[in-house]
Design an enzyme around this catalytic site. Structure first.
Site, PDB file in Angstrom:
ATOM      1  N   ASP A   1      -7.186   3.422  -3.031  1.00  8.13           N
ATOM      2  CA  ASP A   1      -7.927   3.500  -1.772  1.00  8.13           C
ATOM      3  C   ASP A   1      -8.089   4.971  -1.379  1.00  8.13           C
ATOM      4  O   ASP A   1      -7.100   5.685  -1.197  1.00  8.13           O
ATOM      5  CB  ASP A   1      -7.143   2.756  -0.672  1.00  8.13           C
ATOM      6  CG  ASP A   1      -7.891   2.674   0.647  1.00  8.13           C
ATOM      7  OD1 ASP A   1      -9.029   3.195   0.737  1.00  8.13           O
ATOM      8  OD2 ASP A   1      -7.331   2.083   1.606  1.00  8.13           O
TER       9      ASP A   1
ATOM     10  N   LYS B   1     -10.493  -6.665   7.675  1.00 12.37           N
ATOM     11  CA  LYS B   1      -9.452  -6.424   8.675  1.00 12.37           C
ATOM     12  C   LYS B   1      -9.997  -7.005   9.968  1.00 12.37           C
ATOM     13  O   LYS B   1     -11.066  -6.585  10.440  1.00 12.37           O
ATOM     14  CB  LYS B   1      -9.190  -4.932   8.858  1.00 12.37           C
ATOM     15  CG  LYS B   1      -8.512  -4.277   7.669  1.00 12.37           C
ATOM     16  CD  LYS B   1      -8.295  -2.802   7.892  1.00 12.37           C
ATOM     17  CE  LYS B   1      -7.662  -2.157   6.663  1.00 12.37           C
ATOM     18  NZ  LYS B   1      -7.697  -0.686   6.738  1.00 12.37           N
TER      19      LYS B   1
ATOM     20  N   LYS C   1      -1.095  -0.827  -4.321  1.00  9.76           N
ATOM     21  CA  LYS C   1      -2.273  -0.004  -4.008  1.00  9.76           C
ATOM     22  C   LYS C   1      -1.807   1.424  -3.823  1.00  9.76           C
ATOM     23  O   LYS C   1      -0.817   1.680  -3.143  1.00  9.76           O
ATOM     24  CB  LYS C   1      -2.922  -0.556  -2.726  1.00  9.76           C
ATOM     25  CG  LYS C   1      -3.905   0.369  -2.030  1.00  9.76           C
ATOM     26  CD  LYS C   1      -4.725  -0.404  -0.991  1.00  9.76           C
ATOM     27  CE  LYS C   1      -4.854   0.336   0.314  1.00  9.76           C
ATOM     28  NZ  LYS C   1      -5.616  -0.443   1.319  1.00  9.76           N
TER      29      LYS C   1
ATOM     30  N   LYS D   1      -2.827   5.214  -2.486  1.00 11.75           N
ATOM     31  CA  LYS D   1      -3.764   6.025  -1.727  1.00 11.75           C
ATOM     32  C   LYS D   1      -4.153   7.216  -2.592  1.00 11.75           C
ATOM     33  O   LYS D   1      -3.278   7.811  -3.252  1.00 11.75           O
ATOM     34  CB  LYS D   1      -3.103   6.511  -0.432  1.00 11.75           C
ATOM     35  CG  LYS D   1      -2.871   5.392   0.578  1.00 11.75           C
ATOM     36  CD  LYS D   1      -4.182   4.900   1.155  1.00 11.75           C
ATOM     37  CE  LYS D   1      -3.935   3.906   2.284  1.00 11.75           C
ATOM     38  NZ  LYS D   1      -5.226   3.410   2.839  1.00 11.75           N
TER      39      LYS D   1
ATOM     40  N   GLU E   1     -11.209   1.279  -3.554  1.00 11.20           N
ATOM     41  CA  GLU E   1     -11.539   1.001  -2.151  1.00 11.20           C
ATOM     42  C   GLU E   1     -12.097   2.246  -1.458  1.00 11.20           C
ATOM     43  O   GLU E   1     -11.509   3.329  -1.536  1.00 11.20           O
ATOM     44  CB  GLU E   1     -10.250   0.531  -1.453  1.00 11.20           C
ATOM     45  CG  GLU E   1     -10.408   0.055  -0.020  1.00 11.20           C
ATOM     46  CD  GLU E   1      -9.074  -0.464   0.542  1.00 11.20           C
ATOM     47  OE1 GLU E   1      -8.139  -0.766  -0.244  1.00 11.20           O
ATOM     48  OE2 GLU E   1      -8.957  -0.559   1.778  1.00 11.20           O
TER      49      GLU E   1
ATOM     50  N   SER F   1       0.865  -1.180   0.000  1.00  7.88           N
ATOM     51  CA  SER F   1       0.000   0.000   0.000  1.00  7.88           C
ATOM     52  C   SER F   1       0.901   1.230   0.000  1.00  7.88           C
ATOM     53  O   SER F   1       1.652   1.454   0.947  1.00  7.88           O
ATOM     54  CB  SER F   1      -0.881  -0.036   1.257  1.00  7.88           C
ATOM     55  OG  SER F   1      -1.647   1.132   1.378  1.00  7.88           O
TER      56      SER F   1
ATOM     57  N   GLY G   1      -4.686  -4.271   5.897  1.00  9.58           N
ATOM     58  CA  GLY G   1      -3.683  -4.104   6.948  1.00  9.58           C
ATOM     59  C   GLY G   1      -3.846  -2.761   7.626  1.00  9.58           C
ATOM     60  O   GLY G   1      -4.486  -1.852   7.090  1.00  9.58           O
TER      61      GLY G   1
ATOM     62  N   ASP H   1     -13.965  -1.038   2.885  1.00 12.33           N
ATOM     63  CA  ASP H   1     -13.058  -1.275   4.014  1.00 12.33           C
ATOM     64  C   ASP H   1     -13.751  -0.732   5.269  1.00 12.33           C
ATOM     65  O   ASP H   1     -14.400  -1.480   6.009  1.00 12.33           O
ATOM     66  CB  ASP H   1     -11.710  -0.578   3.714  1.00 12.33           C
ATOM     67  CG  ASP H   1     -10.740  -0.544   4.873  1.00 12.33           C
ATOM     68  OD1 ASP H   1     -11.107  -0.931   5.989  1.00 12.33           O
ATOM     69  OD2 ASP H   1      -9.570  -0.108   4.681  1.00 12.33           O
TER      70      ASP H   1
HETATM   71  O1  OSB Z   1      -7.237   1.971   4.529  1.00 13.13           O
HETATM   72  O2  OSB Z   1      -6.228   0.175   4.184  1.00 13.13           O
HETATM   73  C1  OSB Z   1      -6.302   1.235   4.774  1.00 13.13           C
HETATM   74  C2  OSB Z   1      -3.227   1.706   6.976  1.00 13.13           C
HETATM   75  C3  OSB Z   1      -3.792   2.311   8.083  1.00 13.13           C
HETATM   76  C4  OSB Z   1      -5.127   2.598   8.076  1.00 13.13           C
HETATM   77  C5  OSB Z   1      -5.908   2.278   6.967  1.00 13.13           C
HETATM   78  C6  OSB Z   1      -5.353   1.636   5.864  1.00 13.13           C
HETATM   79  C7  OSB Z   1      -3.976   1.379   5.865  1.00 13.13           C
HETATM   80  C8  OSB Z   1      -3.252   0.783   4.734  1.00 13.13           C
HETATM   81  C9  OSB Z   1      -1.969   0.057   5.055  1.00 13.13           C
HETATM   82  O3  OSB Z   1      -3.579   0.906   3.593  1.00 13.13           O
HETATM   83  C10 OSB Z   1      -1.941  -1.347   4.619  1.00 13.13           C
HETATM   84  C11 OSB Z   1      -0.824  -2.147   5.263  1.00 13.13           C
HETATM   85  O4  OSB Z   1      -0.865  -2.430   6.472  1.00 13.13           O
HETATM   86  O5  OSB Z   1       0.098  -2.519   4.540  1.00 13.13           O
HETATM   87 MG    MG Z   2      -8.508   0.954   3.132  1.00 11.39          MG
END
Ligand code: OSB
Ligand code: MG
Length: 369
Positions: free
Chosen positions: A188, A262, A161, A163, A213, A135, A290, A238
């Site tokens: 995401d 999660k 992924k 952001k 996402e 990510s 994650g 999510d």
């Molecule tokens: O939205 O998936 C998410 C990390 C913290 C809070 C929300 C998210 C995330 C990540 C990190 O995208 C994913 C990872 O742990 O590798």
């Molecule tokens: Mg997410």
């Protein structure tokens, strides 16, 4: 036998690289490790609540409070030893899903260690390697993002992924897609948009994304339905997925076609299992999200991702993508291009290193009956 003691520790670990989402840029991770002891065996869990209530309404200090005041006393008062019993009884309390889930994870690790089997076996996992993914947070510039994606691909990652947020969406996707036409790519938004942004979001259909996402805030299931009707790319939820019931509402309403699970966000492995099984029966694939967990929480996620309906690549990366000094031995590493092995030892199958935990600890408390 009974639970002899439960320990909580609040830890802070610096990231190797800052992590920026649509709501903030963070340089370190504050989180709670829960330890449950029975007969000299220790089960480890990680509470994924963050310091600030940005991703979810929970916080580390709030989780500490409800664990100390309600959940841990309940374990001692009711002689709880089994994870399923804990999950059933802690349900009488509303909300606080991450706090609930972190302690339930410790019970599962303990149970698997006592049985001498890896957690994946206890859960009924079907694979010994999972598909990794990384990510990528928001960077200062698009060229820096493209370089960073390139570095991850160089390390062997195959699914990226990105952001996204207003002003960092179409352009970011276009730049990464142009340089890497064939990688598995998804985005995401962490709820940064609203239905008023529909036309902008529809432009993402041009980039052959695996999924988009959480474009809208957690409770906007109906607006997700309206967007999904007009997009060819599958939406994935999510933040909206908090229980079996919210999952069922999302799927029945057509708010998404893919589900991010999660374990902490849904309140623990028992609820995770219900969501997994429901989605499987509906033909809806899930994947493991994650929360930038330490190796303890990430090892838990590896076992969860071994379940049969975890069919898309996960937000599960190697230890060194997150932390210089992860809490576990051995570190989690890629076992082949884009893959990570599910640990084979009992329980979470990795060894938390007490000295490293101690060095990262901000405060600690021990609870007994
Ligand atoms: O939205 O998936 C998410 C990390 C913290 C809070 C929300 C998210 C995330 C990540 C990190 O995208 C994913 C990872 O742990 O590798
Ligand atoms: Mg997410």
């Amino acid at each position: 036998m009974t639970i002899e003691r439960i320990e909580m520790a609040l830890l802070k670990l610096p990231y190797v690289h800052f992590f920026e989402t649509s709501f903030s840029r963070e340089y370190d991770r504050t989180f709670i490790i829960a330890r449950v002891y029975e007969d000299g065996v220790c089960g480890y869990g990680e509470v994924v609540a963050e310091e600030a209530p940005l991703y979810s309404g929970e916080t580390t200090e709030g989780a500490w409070h409800v664990l100390k005041t309600f959940f841990i006393p309940m374990v001692f008062a009711e002689g709880i030893m089994e994870p399923a019993d804990y999950a059933a009884k802690v349900k009488r309390f509303r909300g606080n899903l991450m706090a609930k889930g972190g302690l339930e994870l410790a019970f599962w690790d303990l149970k698997a260690k006592k049985a001498g089997v890896p957690l994946a076996k206890l859960y009924g996992g079907v694979r010994d390697e999972i598909e990794a993914g990384v990510s990528c947070g928001i960077e200062d510039s698009i060229p820096e993002l493209v370089d960073r994606v390139g570095a991850f691909i160089g390390e062997g990652y195959r699914r990226i992924k990105l952001k996204i947020k207003h002003g960092w969406d179409v352009e970011a996707c276009a730049a990464v897609r142009e340089k890497y036409p064939d990688i598995l790519l998804q985005v995401d938004a962490n709820g940064a948009y609203s239905l008023a942004d529909k036309e902008q979001l529809k432009k993402l259909d041009a980039f052959k994304l695996l999924l988009v996402e959480q474009p809208f805030p957690p409770y906007d299931l109906w607006d997700h339905h309206k967007l999904q009707k007009e997009m060819t790319t599958p939406l994935c939820l999510d933040e909206s997925i908090l229980s079996l019931e919210t999952t069922r509402a999302a799927i029945e309403m057509g708010s998404c076609r893919i589900v991010n699970i999660k374990v902490g966000r849904v309140g623990g492995p028992a609820e995770m299992r219900k969501i997994h099984d429901y989605c499987e029966a509906q033909g809806v694939p899930v994947w493991c999200g994650g929360m930038l967990e330490s190796g303890i929480g990430r090892a838990h996620n590896l076992h969860i991702a071994s379940l049969p309906n975890f069919k898309l690549p996960h937000d599960l990366s190697a230890s060194r993508r997150y932390y210089k000094e992860d809490l576990i031995d051995p570190f989690i590493e890629l076992s082949g291009p884009g893959r990570i092995r599910v640990p084979e030892g009992p329980g979470i199958g990795v060894n938390p290193v007490e000295g490293r935990i101690r060095r990262a600890t901000l405060k600690q408390e021990v609870f007994r009956k």
